[in-house]
Design a protein around this motif. Sequence first.
Motif, PDB file in Angstrom:
ATOM      1  N   GLY A  16       0.821  -1.203   0.000  1.00 57.21           N
ATOM      2  CA  GLY A  16       0.000   0.000   0.000  1.00 57.21           C
ATOM      3  C   GLY A  16       0.857   1.256   0.000  1.00 57.21           C
ATOM      4  O   GLY A  16       2.062   1.219   0.232  1.00 57.21           O
ATOM      5  N   THR A  17       0.237   2.382  -0.262  1.00 57.21           N
ATOM      6  CA  THR A  17       0.942   3.648  -0.302  1.00 57.21           C
ATOM      7  C   THR A  17       0.950   4.302   1.072  1.00 57.21           C
ATOM      8  O   THR A  17      -0.063   4.330   1.763  1.00 57.21           O
ATOM      9  CB  THR A  17       0.269   4.605  -1.312  1.00 57.21           C
ATOM     10  N   VAL A  18       2.112   4.827   1.467  1.00 54.25           N
ATOM     11  CA  VAL A  18       2.280   5.539   2.725  1.00 54.25           C
ATOM     12  C   VAL A  18       2.819   6.924   2.402  1.00 54.25           C
ATOM     13  O   VAL A  18       3.832   7.065   1.724  1.00 54.25           O
ATOM     14  CB  VAL A  18       3.264   4.809   3.668  1.00 54.25           C
ATOM     15  N   TYR A  19       2.118   7.953   2.864  1.00 53.31           N
ATOM     16  CA  TYR A  19       2.557   9.329   2.700  1.00 53.31           C
ATOM     17  C   TYR A  19       3.112   9.799   4.038  1.00 53.31           C
ATOM     18  O   TYR A  19       2.466   9.613   5.073  1.00 53.31           O
ATOM     19  CB  TYR A  19       1.386  10.235   2.295  1.00 53.31           C
ATOM     20  N   GLN A  20       4.285  10.421   3.991  1.00 50.75           N
ATOM     21  CA  GLN A  20       4.880  10.930   5.211  1.00 50.75           C
ATOM     22  C   GLN A  20       5.288  12.378   5.012  1.00 50.75           C
ATOM     23  O   GLN A  20       5.794  12.743   3.954  1.00 50.75           O
ATOM     24  CB  GLN A  20       6.108  10.114   5.605  1.00 50.75           C
TER      25      GLN A  20
END
Length: 163
Positions: free
Chosen positions: A20-24
Amino acid sequence: MNTASTSDSIQLVNKDNNGGTVYQTVNINHNINVAAFNMYSGMQSTNTIVDYNSGIIAYHMPYKRLCVVSRMNRSTFPTISQLGDMVHEGQSLHPLHRSYGISRVLVTNMAQLGKPTEAICGGLNTYWATEYPRPRPAAGGRGCAEVKLLILDVNLCGGISLF
């Protein structure tokens, strides 16, 4: 550090262990001496406020509707200027490993922790934690939660269930 800059920010997009995509993001505001770390990962999203004025670090876990707060270890935690320099100069962001033992003691006076912490944790069960030099075994078999926020790699272990 560039003294004309009053804030710094960095954004990254990564993949989690399940693809999945993780935005930080990290946002540093030098005017109010606060750094905000955010990880947007669906149900497991997490936010952290580092308030250099009060010396409080607040870990907000909205998926559990709780916060964990600890006093900043100023002798080992980078200054806000050092964080700003890392972001401003695009230096490699090496993880800051932190481990906390969470007590069952609820914070009863959020105002004493400063406005940034009160803003992120107000209305939620908020527990005190103590930083330890290395991960400690979980108390009562409750387990630990690992929180990876860009440069913060945190283990939260102890007297409350985080799962």
